[in-house]
Design an enzyme around this catalytic site. Structure first.
Site, PDB file in Angstrom:
ATOM      1  N   GLY A  67       0.728  -1.137  -0.118  1.00 29.84           N
ATOM      2  CA  GLY A  67      -0.037   0.014  -0.220  1.00 29.84           C
ATOM      3  C   GLY A  67       0.868   1.419   0.020  1.00 29.84           C
ATOM      4  N   MET A  68       1.784   1.267   0.935  1.00 25.63           N
ATOM      5  CA  MET A  68       2.726   2.710   1.006  1.00 25.63           C
ATOM      6  C   MET A  68       3.914   2.209   0.065  1.00 25.63           C
ATOM      7  SD  MET A  68       1.540   4.804   3.002  1.00 25.63           S
ATOM      8  CE  MET A  68       0.022   4.869   3.460  1.00 25.63           C
ATOM      9  N   GLY A  69       4.594   1.321   0.153  1.00 25.13           N
ATOM     10  CA  GLY A  69       5.872   1.020  -0.510  1.00 25.13           C
ATOM     11  C   GLY A  69       5.862   1.386  -2.069  1.00 25.13           C
ATOM     12  N   ALA A  74      13.884  -9.461  -0.516  1.00 23.48           N
ATOM     13  CA  ALA A  74      14.848  -8.367  -0.406  1.00 23.48           C
ATOM     14  C   ALA A  74      16.350  -8.857   0.290  1.00 23.48           C
ATOM     15  CB  ALA A  74      14.260  -7.323   0.263  1.00 23.48           C
ATOM     16  N   GLN A  95      10.936  -0.715   2.280  1.00 19.81           N
ATOM     17  CA  GLN A  95       9.492  -0.406   2.615  1.00 19.81           C
ATOM     18  C   GLN A  95       8.693  -1.777   2.418  1.00 19.81           C
ATOM     19  OE1 GLN A  95       7.451   3.377   1.581  1.00 19.81           O
ATOM     20  NE2 GLN A  95       7.390   3.690   3.812  1.00 19.81           N
ATOM     21  N   ALA A 154       8.427  -4.616   7.544  1.00 23.10           N
ATOM     22  CA  ALA A 154       9.425  -5.428   8.413  1.00 23.10           C
ATOM     23  C   ALA A 154       8.856  -5.181   9.999  1.00 23.10           C
ATOM     24  CB  ALA A 154      10.796  -4.970   7.919  1.00 23.10           C
ATOM     25  N   CYS A 160      -0.258  16.832   0.224  1.00 25.08           N
ATOM     26  CA  CYS A 160       0.415  18.125  -0.072  1.00 25.08           C
ATOM     27  C   CYS A 160       1.122  18.458   1.184  1.00 25.08           C
ATOM     28  CB  CYS A 160      -0.398  19.318  -0.621  1.00 25.08           C
ATOM     29  SG  CYS A 160       0.611  20.852  -1.102  1.00 25.08           S
TER      30      CYS A 160
HETATM   31  P1  NAD Z   1       2.156  -3.635   3.091  1.00 31.29           P
HETATM   32  O1  NAD Z   1       1.925  -4.717   3.864  1.00 31.29           O
HETATM   33  O2  NAD Z   1       0.962  -3.298   2.127  1.00 31.29           O
HETATM   34  O3  NAD Z   1       3.333  -4.175   1.831  1.00 31.29           O
HETATM   35  C1  NAD Z   1       4.382  -4.815   2.371  1.00 31.29           C
HETATM   36  C2  NAD Z   1       5.012  -5.397   1.072  1.00 31.29           C
HETATM   37  O4  NAD Z   1       6.238  -5.997   1.188  1.00 31.29           O
HETATM   38  C3  NAD Z   1       4.100  -6.618   0.455  1.00 31.29           C
HETATM   39  O5  NAD Z   1       3.847  -6.176  -1.036  1.00 31.29           O
HETATM   40  C4  NAD Z   1       5.005  -7.784   0.667  1.00 31.29           C
HETATM   41  O6  NAD Z   1       4.687  -8.820  -0.438  1.00 31.29           O
HETATM   42  C5  NAD Z   1       6.302  -7.393   0.563  1.00 31.29           C
HETATM   43  N1  NAD Z   1       7.236  -7.812   1.153  1.00 31.29           N
HETATM   44  C6  NAD Z   1       7.414  -8.576   2.481  1.00 31.29           C
HETATM   45  N2  NAD Z   1       8.529  -9.237   2.694  1.00 31.29           N
HETATM   46  C7  NAD Z   1       9.154  -8.986   1.613  1.00 31.29           C
HETATM   47  C8  NAD Z   1      10.633  -9.602   1.291  1.00 31.29           C
HETATM   48  N3  NAD Z   1      11.421 -10.205   2.256  1.00 31.29           N
HETATM   49  N4  NAD Z   1      11.144  -9.091   0.131  1.00 31.29           N
HETATM   50  C9  NAD Z   1      10.464  -8.437  -0.840  1.00 31.29           C
HETATM   51  N5  NAD Z   1       9.154  -7.978  -0.604  1.00 31.29           N
HETATM   52  C10 NAD Z   1       8.494  -8.424   0.404  1.00 31.29           C
HETATM   53  O7  NAD Z   1       2.874  -2.432   3.682  1.00 31.29           O
HETATM   54  P2  NAD Z   1       2.766  -1.052   3.465  1.00 31.29           P
HETATM   55  O8  NAD Z   1       1.697  -0.322   3.664  1.00 31.29           O
HETATM   56  O9  NAD Z   1       3.211  -0.783   1.985  1.00 31.29           O
HETATM   57  O10 NAD Z   1       3.743  -0.503   4.250  1.00 31.29           O
HETATM   58  C11 NAD Z   1       5.137  -0.720   4.191  1.00 31.29           C
HETATM   59  C12 NAD Z   1       5.987  -0.414   5.627  1.00 31.29           C
HETATM   60  O11 NAD Z   1       6.190   1.194   5.688  1.00 31.29           O
HETATM   61  C13 NAD Z   1       5.260  -0.578   7.050  1.00 31.29           C
HETATM   62  O12 NAD Z   1       6.200  -0.990   7.862  1.00 31.29           O
HETATM   63  C14 NAD Z   1       4.465   0.734   7.266  1.00 31.29           C
HETATM   64  O13 NAD Z   1       4.300   0.668   8.612  1.00 31.29           O
HETATM   65  C15 NAD Z   1       5.590   1.387   6.764  1.00 31.29           C
HETATM   66  N6  NAD Z   1       5.253   2.885   6.585  1.00 31.29           N
HETATM   67  C16 NAD Z   1       6.102   4.002   6.679  1.00 31.29           C
HETATM   68  C17 NAD Z   1       5.663   5.344   6.317  1.00 31.29           C
HETATM   69  C18 NAD Z   1       6.689   6.465   6.379  1.00 31.29           C
HETATM   70  O14 NAD Z   1       6.119   7.469   6.542  1.00 31.29           O
HETATM   71  N7  NAD Z   1       7.850   6.231   6.072  1.00 31.29           N
HETATM   72  C19 NAD Z   1       4.403   5.338   6.181  1.00 31.29           C
HETATM   73  C20 NAD Z   1       3.505   4.352   5.981  1.00 31.29           C
HETATM   74  C21 NAD Z   1       4.066   3.344   6.343  1.00 31.29           C
END
Ligand code: NAD
Length: 587
Positions: A182-184, A249, A269, A272, A430
């Site tokens: 969703g975020m990545g 990864a 992202q 983890a 924004c």
């Molecule tokens: P998500 O669960 O929707 O997606 C995670 C993705 O990682 C999945 O598509 C999964 O298949 C993949 N994945 C898992 N293990 C993997 C591996 N070993 N190798 C390759 N791919 C792998 O999560 P999301 O909503 O994208 O959020 C990702 C992270 O970012 C979360 O920990 C979330 O809390 C954090 N986050 C950070 C911010 C920020 O401001 N920086 C904002 C929101 C979320």
């Protein structure tokens, strides 16, 4: 019943947020919140399970609770407040028409009991949820929510390390990262907007295909050789490319390091933060991962931590080789440190030394974005509740014209209009600061009142904002006054937002992987065109950002003290800061 809200069909059919100018609830304020509840499920990752994003971040406890919440919103009087507790509706209380319509608290737990195991037990028993930041507060707008933030972040990285943030500064450079959830999935898009090429590793082919078909990837590869060939071919030709690689990864990052390749930027992202549900350990297929999670969850967690540790070691090696490496808010370093407890060190470095080494990777906030947060500038957003893209066009035009002193705002709007794929109700994220947020919200409220917008507009923000979050490995790492773990600020924020009449105020605390690590506050307000709403918009949005500025001023950030003295960014928003106590010292 289904016609009233698709949530009442309890996941029996694909969910789409209600659109148009027809009111189902008794007020636009309740209608707006209901449309957002529907929208997070429309754009969420696994709506059938009410999962919105971040592995298991949910919009409500279960379908029964979801249906009862939807019904309550349909019937809610503006003089009442609906109370939600960890994703279930508890009841309504009589308040008044300037008070929040919804107050929500999710998974807040006393310190000693805020552990991953206790959370997973209660989660499995249906007694709590992880609300993410914006999932249970119904503020998630799809990948755009984090896209602007990733754009700001990568821009700050480029300005610091590559001499500037224009495509010229980034020509021939590339980023290695992982995760297209969703975020990545925002990562390759934000990078491409800036002119940075990317290689993004993802373990789930469905996520890769989804991003490719949304236009976020130029090339998809199934092995590292082909991915690198495509990447280098484009870089040699002076082109910007987004390459997606199906893989793990924890295997790909070490393989890149072993080849002696040095990406310019390295981050990650994957989800983890959650070692049970969010990070695929090496040696597992997606199917065996799901099965072992049921039969032996501790093993999955241990193996995930070990794989994360491998990935982090590769990131450290790439940093030594010259790459700019940082953690992007997913607790990767915390999990790598926790893996030290799973292994018996024999003749190896001490735990303290290993921990120090891992923490030499900076968090993104401390490393790059704190100066903006100190001025109250952070991820603000609005949603056109009509579902009509022309309403969003009109607001984009207003915002672009409103802040001539900060041309980067109009520049971002132009880029977002060009590059951000649509998801759900028309929305825009924004980065705006103290005074700017209320200025645009009040202007939009006037446009709603005059009928120039077809329906009301909801304003919100990420919980990761100037006042809204405490997380000592994300938003508040390395605060100057060592207030990294102090949760007074998000709690004060919730009180300020309630006192100033926001429509929804939510306080969230950690799920499994963030257990004991975070406290956050979220806010939503509907601009329905009423004169009293203009007052609430001003008070709540200025109060929220104003508290963020005060927090940073108190913590010793000169940008914040200057912002408080100036009374906002480009627009006036008076904040009275008393100055620091005599005894207060920086770390
Ligand atoms: P998500 O669960 O929707 O997606 C995670 C993705 O990682 C999945 O598509 C999964 O298949 C993949 N994945 C898992 N293990 C993997 C591996 N070993 N190798 C390759 N791919 C792998 O999560 P999301 O909503 O994208 O959020 C990702 C992270 O970012 C979360 O920990 C979330 O809390 C954090 N986050 C950070 C911010 C920020 O401001 N920086 C904002 C929101 C979320």
């Amino acid at each position: 019943m289904t016609a009233l809200s698709p949530i009442l069909a309890r996941g029996a059919e694909p969910l789409r947020a209600h659109r148009g100018t027809e009111l189902r609830a008794r007020s636009w304020r309740a209608e707006g919140l209901l449309r957002m509840f529907e929208n997070v499920l429309e754009v969420g990752e696994r709506p059938q399970d009410l999962v919105v994003y971040a592995a298991i971040g949910k919009a409500a406890r279960d379908w029964d609770a979801a249906a009862r919440i939807a019904t309550a919103l349909l019937e809610l009087d503006v003089a009442d407040t609906l109370v939600l507790q960890s994703g279930i509706p508890v009841g309504t209380l009589p308040t008044h028409d300037g008070a929040p319509l919804v107050l929500s608290a999710v998974n807040n737990t006393v310190g000693n009991w805020a552990t991953a195991d206790r959370f997973y037990d209660r989660f499995a028993a249906g007694q709590t949820i992880w609300g993410g930041l914006t999932a249970a507060a119904w503020q998630y707008i799809g990948r755009q929510g984090v896209l602007a933030g990733t754009y700001e972040l990568l821009g700050a990285v480029a300005a610091r390390h590559f001499g500037g943030r224009t495509p010229e500064h980034l020509r021939g450079r590339w980023m290695l990262t992982a995760g297209m959830g969703g975020m990545g999935s925002s990562q390759p898009i934000s990078a491409a907007i800036l002119g940075l090429s990317s290689l993004t590793v993802e373990a789930d082919p469905v996520k890769i295909e989804r991003l490719r078909s949304a236009g976020g990837l130029d090339v998809v590869a199934e092995d590292l050789e082909s991915a690198l060939a495509a990447l280098h071919h484009a870089l040699d030709a002076g082109e910007v490319i987004a390459v997606g690689l199906l893989g793990n990864a924890a295997e790909t990052f070490p393989a890149v390091a072993e080849r002696g390749l040095v990406p310019d930027v390295v981050t990650d992202q994957t989800a983890a933060h959650d070692v049970r549900f969010g990070y695929l350990p090496v040696g597992y297929s997606l199917e065996s991962w799901a099965a072992t999670r049921e039969s032996d969850p501790q093993r999955v967690e241990r193996d995930a931590r070990a794989s994360i540790a491998r990935q982090v070691e590769a990131m450290l090696a790439l940093a030594r080789a010259g790459a700019v490496v940082f953690e992007n808010g997913n607790n990767l370093r915390v999990q790598a440190i926790a893996s030290l407890d799973d292994t018996v060190p024999v003749g190896r470095e001490s735990r303290e030394s290993a921990e120090r080494r891992i923490l030499s990777i900076p968090g993104f906030m401390e490393g790059y974005l704190r100066p903006l947060f100190a001025r109250g500038i952070g991820p603000f957003r609005w949603v056109a509740l009509s579902g009509d893209a022309r309403d969003l066009d009109r607001i984009d035009a207003e915002v672009s014209a409103l802040f001539p002193q900060r041309p980067e705002i109009a520049a971002w709007i132009a880029l977002a209009r060009q590059h951000v794929p649509e998801q759900g109700l028309p929305a825009r994220s924004c980065w705006l600061g103290l005074g700017e947020r209320s200025a645009i919200a009040v202007r939009v409220n006037e446009l709603v009142a005059s009928g120039e917008l077809t329906a009301p507009v909801l304003f919100s923000r990420d919980h990761l904002d100037s006042a809204g979050m405490t997380h000592p490995r994300i938003g508040t790492e390395g605060m100057r006054d060592r207030s990294d773990g102090v949760t007074d600020w998000p709690l004060l924020d919730a009180m300020v937002l309630s006192a100033t009449g926001a429509d929804l105020v939510a306080i969230h605390s950690g799920g499994g992987g963030y257990a004991g690590w975070m406290q956050s506050t979220g806010v939503s307000i509907v601009a329905d065109g009423a004169a009293s709403t203009a007052q609430r918009l001003t008070r709540a949005l200025d109060g929220d950002s104003g508290l963020g500025v005060l927090r940073h001023a108190q913590a010793g950030y000169p940008e914040a003290a200057a912002s408080a003295a100036a009374g906002g960014e480009t627009c006036q928003a008076p904040v009275a800061w008393f100055g620091r106590n005599e005894g207060e010292r920086d770390a």
